[in-house]
Design an enzyme around this catalytic site. Structure first.
Site, PDB file in Angstrom:
ATOM      1  N   ASP A 270      -7.228  -1.269  -4.082  1.00  0.00           N
ATOM      2  CA  ASP A 270      -8.128  -0.937  -2.970  1.00  0.00           C
ATOM      3  C   ASP A 270      -9.091   0.176  -3.368  1.00  0.00           C
ATOM      4  O   ASP A 270     -10.286   0.123  -3.060  1.00  0.00           O
ATOM      5  CB  ASP A 270      -7.338  -0.471  -1.744  1.00  0.00           C
ATOM      6  CG  ASP A 270      -6.430  -1.536  -1.160  1.00  0.00           C
ATOM      7  OD1 ASP A 270      -6.690  -2.738  -1.377  1.00  0.00           O
ATOM      8  OD2 ASP A 270      -5.462  -1.156  -0.478  1.00  0.00           O
TER       9      ASP A 270
ATOM     10  N   ASP B   4       0.859  -1.187   0.000  1.00  0.00           N
ATOM     11  CA  ASP B   4       0.000   0.000   0.000  1.00  0.00           C
ATOM     12  C   ASP B   4       0.894   1.235   0.000  1.00  0.00           C
ATOM     13  O   ASP B   4       1.978   1.217   0.592  1.00  0.00           O
ATOM     14  CB  ASP B   4      -0.904   0.018   1.236  1.00  0.00           C
ATOM     15  CG  ASP B   4      -2.009  -1.036   1.173  1.00  0.00           C
ATOM     16  OD1 ASP B   4      -2.424  -1.404   0.062  1.00  0.00           O
ATOM     17  OD2 ASP B   4      -2.464  -1.471   2.241  1.00  0.00           O
TER      18      ASP B   4
END
Length: 167
Positions: free
Chosen positions: A138, A119
């Protein structure tokens, strides 16, 4: 099945963009160690993190057994979404489901390769962070879920007309 290609094309595009963004951030930009940051805008940074869980770091899998259980669980969900795409008639829903599938596949690949999901996108307003650090996959999943929920709540399905029998 030909009519359902849109969802799978969107899935492929999201998967490609997710993996490309991760490769650029961790490669040429060298944001690849915990805590590495690149300040881009007053409200947006690239901040490298490793997510061992799923959404909101739930089902945190810090062991090999947990890792592979998450791979299995998310793979089963991805298969279910692929089946749904194949049966879905609405092109908007096909595209949204493709976003979910592409994002899921990008995160599954990370988990298989590294044991965690990479991420890096860090949206913030001062110290307030409305989201955890996330990635392209995401974001695609989140946007798709909003689209699917709005369509489910705001669109009216054609209902068969009721007939009233007079006595």
């Amino acid at each position: 099945m030909k009519a359902r290609r849109l969802g799978f094309a969107v899935a492929l595009l999201v998967f490609f963009l997710d993996q490309l963004a991760k490769a650029i951030v961790t490669g040429p930009l060298a944001i690849n160690q915990l805590g590495d940051q690149l300040f881009l805008l007053p409200i947006f940074n690239f901040t490298y993190t490793q997510n061992n869980g799923i959404s909101l770091n739930l089902l945190n899998a810090t062991t090999e057994i947990g890792r592979w259980m998450l791979v299995g669980l998310t793979s089963a969900i991805a298969i279910g979404v692929a089946v749904w795409i194949g049966r879905e008639k609405s092109r908007i829903d096909q595209a949204a489901l493709g976003m979910v599938l592409g994002g899921a596949l990008g995160n599954i690949l990370d988990r298989v390769r590294y044991g965690y999901v990479v991420d890096f996108a860090d949206l913030h307003f001062g110290d307030f962070r409305p989201f955890l650090v996330f990635n392209v996959g995401d974001a695609a999943i989140s946007i798709a879920v909003v689209i699917l929920l709005l369509r489910a709540f705001l669109t009216r399905k054609d209902r068969p007309k009721e007939t009233i029998e007079h006595a």
